[in-house]
Design a protein around this motif. Structure first.
Motif, PDB file in Angstrom:
ATOM      1  N   MET A 164       5.527   7.283   3.022  1.00 31.27           N
ATOM      2  CA  MET A 164       5.788   6.470   4.182  1.00 31.27           C
ATOM      3  C   MET A 164       5.730   7.361   5.431  1.00 31.27           C
ATOM      4  O   MET A 164       6.287   8.447   5.463  1.00 31.27           O
ATOM      5  CB  MET A 164       7.176   5.820   4.070  1.00 31.27           C
TER       6      MET A 164
ATOM      7  N   THR B 196       3.508  12.099   7.042  1.00 32.34           N
ATOM      8  CA  THR B 196       3.729  12.002   8.490  1.00 32.34           C
ATOM      9  C   THR B 196       2.967  13.095   9.226  1.00 32.34           C
ATOM     10  O   THR B 196       2.286  12.837  10.232  1.00 32.34           O
ATOM     11  CB  THR B 196       5.238  12.090   8.807  1.00 32.34           C
TER      12      THR B 196
ATOM     13  N   GLU C 182      11.130  12.400  -2.258  1.00 32.76           N
ATOM     14  CA  GLU C 182      10.525  11.377  -1.412  1.00 32.76           C
ATOM     15  C   GLU C 182      10.457  11.837   0.044  1.00 32.76           C
ATOM     16  O   GLU C 182       9.461  11.607   0.728  1.00 32.76           O
ATOM     17  CB  GLU C 182      11.330  10.082  -1.512  1.00 32.76           C
TER      18      GLU C 182
ATOM     19  N   ASN D 244       7.106  12.099   2.246  1.00 32.58           N
ATOM     20  CA  ASN D 244       7.008  11.385   3.522  1.00 32.58           C
ATOM     21  C   ASN D 244       6.704  12.336   4.677  1.00 32.58           C
ATOM     22  O   ASN D 244       5.956  11.991   5.597  1.00 32.58           O
ATOM     23  CB  ASN D 244       8.290  10.611   3.819  1.00 32.58           C
TER      24      ASN D 244
END
Length: 184
Positions: free
Chosen positions: A1, A37, A29, A33
């Motif tokens: 994410m 990013t 996680e 991420n």
């Protein structure tokens, strides 16, 4: 994410970050991420304070920008609980920028090498010496976990020249191609 990158003026960017333990919640996680990013924002490094977490984690991928004229190999590493052992070598200037401070660049002098003690993502301890461009990117990201921004290394006249841009970033008056979180 893909996470929002915290913009200049956010208090978390000026705090010294804390060490973490191997059981830090959602660490795997978080690291995934952060990579996502960083790549989305087209960075070569990203530190946890830049995503709003005051913890001692940063990552570097200089392999993606390896230059043919350089004998130095790029690296792709996660640094957890990093602590500087020493810096050395002749300082050399290089124009730096930062995902938290878009559209601001400036020449920063940094030592040619850094010795760092850190844990990798498996919490295995390492002590390593990094040189050249790898050392520079590591020093920039290391500064983030110590609450220091590259603009603090600029010469006074350059700092004055970028003051207006910094104020605009603080106010969210900037256009970037990635998500940012501005101070209220």
């Amino acid at each position: 994410m893909i996470l929002p990158i915290y913009a200049y003026g956010q208090p978390v960017l000026k705090k010294e970050a804390e060490d973490i333990q191997p059981d830090y919640p959602g660490l795997t996680e978080l690291i995934e991420n952060m990579w996502e990013t960083m790549y989305f924002a087209e960075g070569v490094g990203l530190a946890a304070p830049q995503i709003g977490r005051s913890i001692r984690i940063f990552m570097v991928d200089t392999a993606q920008v390896e230059r043919e004229d350089s004998e130095e190999e790029g690296i792709k590493k996660v640094f957890i609980n990093a602590h500087k052992v020493e810096e050395g070598g002749n300082p050399w200037p290089y124009e730096e920028g930062c995902l938290s401070i878009p559209d601001v660049r400036g020449e920063v002098e940094r030592p040619a090498q850094i010795r760092l003690r850190y844990m990798d993502e498996n919490f295995e301890e390492h002590e390593e010496v990094f040189t050249g461009f790898n050392a520079r990117v590591i020093q920039h990201e290391y500064d983030h976990i110590d609450g220091i921004l590259f603009t603090e290394h600029l010469k006074p006249i350059k700092r004055r020249l970028v003051r207006r841009k910094l104020d605009s970033i603080k106010k969210g008056k900037i256009k970037v191609d990635y998500k940012m979180k501005f101070p209220r």
